[in-house]
Design an enzyme around this catalytic site. Structure first.
Site, PDB file in Angstrom:
ATOM      1  N   SER A 199       0.868  -1.173   0.000  1.00  0.00           N
ATOM      2  CA  SER A 199       0.000   0.000   0.000  1.00  0.00           C
ATOM      3  C   SER A 199       0.910   1.229   0.000  1.00  0.00           C
ATOM      4  O   SER A 199       1.912   1.229  -0.713  1.00  0.00           O
ATOM      5  CB  SER A 199      -0.928  -0.073   1.205  1.00  0.00           C
ATOM      6  N   HIS A 256      -2.703  -0.960  -3.365  1.00  0.00           N
ATOM      7  CA  HIS A 256      -3.841  -0.075  -3.084  1.00  0.00           C
ATOM      8  C   HIS A 256      -3.612   1.263  -3.748  1.00  0.00           C
ATOM      9  O   HIS A 256      -2.514   1.805  -3.693  1.00  0.00           O
ATOM     10  CB  HIS A 256      -3.973   0.185  -1.574  1.00  0.00           C
ATOM     11  N   ASP A 308      -4.258  -4.816   5.815  1.00  0.00           N
ATOM     12  CA  ASP A 308      -4.497  -5.779   4.736  1.00  0.00           C
ATOM     13  C   ASP A 308      -3.210  -6.557   4.466  1.00  0.00           C
ATOM     14  O   ASP A 308      -2.111  -6.022   4.602  1.00  0.00           O
ATOM     15  CB  ASP A 308      -4.943  -5.009   3.485  1.00  0.00           C
TER      16      ASP A 308
END
Lengths: 195, 275
Positions: free
Chosen positions: A17, A44, A137
């Site tokens: 991310s 992401h 995540d």
């Protein structure tokens, strides 16, 4: 790392991310050509970022880089990028599928969704990298990869731009490697040494 | 986050078989990875102590079967999702539809109806709503009930309003709904032209002829074989020169009916039936 060159790897997963883009851009130019596996990148981002990402990655490597499409075969020598705003899943027959269900931990694509389904299908023959990020995540997915016998690598939180994601994963499992971004391409190249 | 292996693969087969035999729902040609995630998610969410109890509930509790179907079929949708898609509808599709005396549109797999309301707004702004009929169908009756109410969470309206503006909307988006507590109720004039009905793309047949069929982010859950059957159903249900609109990652390209359609532009997933 040498022992891992004996491992059969059919799929390499890279998830990250915030702060992971720079790491991926560092890995790509150092990848050897003709490695016997596919690479899937889950990162992401805002949906508006979409098309530029495959172009950007493509400019850093001679590998074929493309956005993952539904029902597509996963082929060696190809880098697949999860499209913005869809989860990317792996089917039993080693094809890709897309899923527009709820965000997971505020994320779509979710690293967990791809990692878990890949572990389920590829079992021991998957290697998964989890990079910098400001979100939890990826931990559950990486854990699933480990339980299935796959190789797990977490970016060294000391050097990660945002250490939250690596730290969350380290709280959940002990990976095979905690690696600096400078060592990651080397490991991926080794995994392809087998044949 | 739930574990993926709580319900085993062979147990999933048993469930799917029960659903088909006892309740008439056929999920056997759905993409497996997504189905497996949805089932494991639901099992975890509803805290079943064992597979046996999950199965028993699904065999005997009709109310729970409805919940299962709703949860498995991913009722996730938004208003004006992919604004450029709606812009293309406004600029390239609605002017053509406007030439028909009555416009029939089918939203196949409409879930909670956000796209149907988006379409009604487009039609209203093009001054076409009065002669339009919007058929909104879904496999599952629960979501249709919600869709027909036209009530959506208020906290989504900021995003929807931004989408609406990017799609070329010129009005004040909030003029289409009234806010009450944390919900937004869309005006009745929009839903007055909507017809809601259950329809199962897997097992039900064509029921009318349309100038436009929208089926977005439904086919990604079907395997190739089932996709092919659904494309045939759509082809059969479209007028000549009718339009078919799919989700941003879905394509007609690999299907047997591809030759009968022509993409209206390179970017948006809208095709026109030409043969």
């Amino acid at each position: 790392m040498e022992k891992d060159s004996l491992r059969q790897v059919d799929l390499v997963l890279i998830g990250g991310s915030a702060g992971s883009l720079e790491v991926i851009l560092r890995i790509l130019p150092d990848l050897k050509y003709g490695l016997p596996f596919a690479i899937i990148i889950i990162i992401h981002r805002k949906s508006s970022f979409e098309s530029t990402l495959t172009d950007l990655f493509g400019s850093r490597t001679g590998w074929l880089v493309k956005e993952a499409e539904e029902k597509e075969d996963i082929l060696p020598g190809t880098i697949y990028v999860a499209p913005a705003d869809y989860h990317l899943l792996i089917e039993d027959d080693r094809t890709l599928s897309l899923d527009f269900s709820e965000k997971i931990l505020h994320s779509r694509p979710a690293i967990d969704a791809t990692f878990q389904t890949a572990a389920d299908v590829y079992k021991r023959s998957v290697a998964a990298f989890l990079l910098s990020g400001a979100n939890a995540d990826g931990s559950a997915g990486l854990h699933a990869v480990q339980k299935a016998g796959g190789l797990t690598i977490i970016q060294d939180p000391e050097e990660a731009e945002i250490k939250y994601m690596p730290v969350q994963a380290l709280n959940k499992l002990t990976p095979d490697y905690i690696l600096s971004k400078h060592k990651m391409a080397e490991l991926i190249n080794l995994l392809g040494n087998k044949g | 986050m739930f574990e993926l292996k709580v319900v085993q693969d062979d147990e999933i087969k048993v469930l799917l078989n029960d659903l088909l035999e006892l309740h008439g729902y056929d999920f056997t040609d759905y993409s497996k990875a997504s189905l497996k995630r949805r089932i494991n998610r639901l099992f975890t969410l509803d805290r079943f102590p064992s597979f046996a109890e999950f199965r028993y509930r699904l065999m005997h509790d009709a109310q729970y079967v409805r919940r299962f179907v709703e949860q498995i079929t991913v009722p996730v949708t938004e208003m004006f999702r992919d604004p450029s898609f709606y812009k293309t509808l406004r600029e390239e599709v609605l002017p053509v539809l406007g030439t028909y005396p009555v416009i029939r549109i089918w939203h196949a797999g409409c879930a909670t109806g956000e796209e149907v309301y988006s379409m009604a707004i487009l039609l209203k702004e093009a001054n076409l709503l009065h002669k339009s009929l919007l058929y909104a169908t879904d496999i599952n009756p629960e979501v249709l009930e919600r869709a027909s109410n036209g009530i959506f969470p208020l906290n989504q309206m900021k995003q929807y309003s931004e989408n609406y503006i990017s799609s070329g909307g010129k009005q004040e988006f909030s003029s289409y709904y009234s806010a009450k507590y944390d919900m937004a109720k869309f005006e009745d004039s929009l839903s007055s032209k909507m017809i809601f009905s259950t329809h199962n793309l897997v097992s039900d047949r064509s029921f009318n002829e349309f100038q436009l069929i929208l089926c977005r982010n439904v086919l990604i859950y079907f395997d190739r074989q089932l996709q092919t059957r659904v494309f045939e159903l759509f082809t059969e249900s479209l007028d000549n020169l009718g339009f078919l609109a799919l989700g941003s990652k879905e394509t007609l390209r690999f299907s047997a009916v591809a030759a009968r359609f022509k993409a209206i532009n390179a970017k948006e997933k809208i095709w026109r039936k030409i043969a």
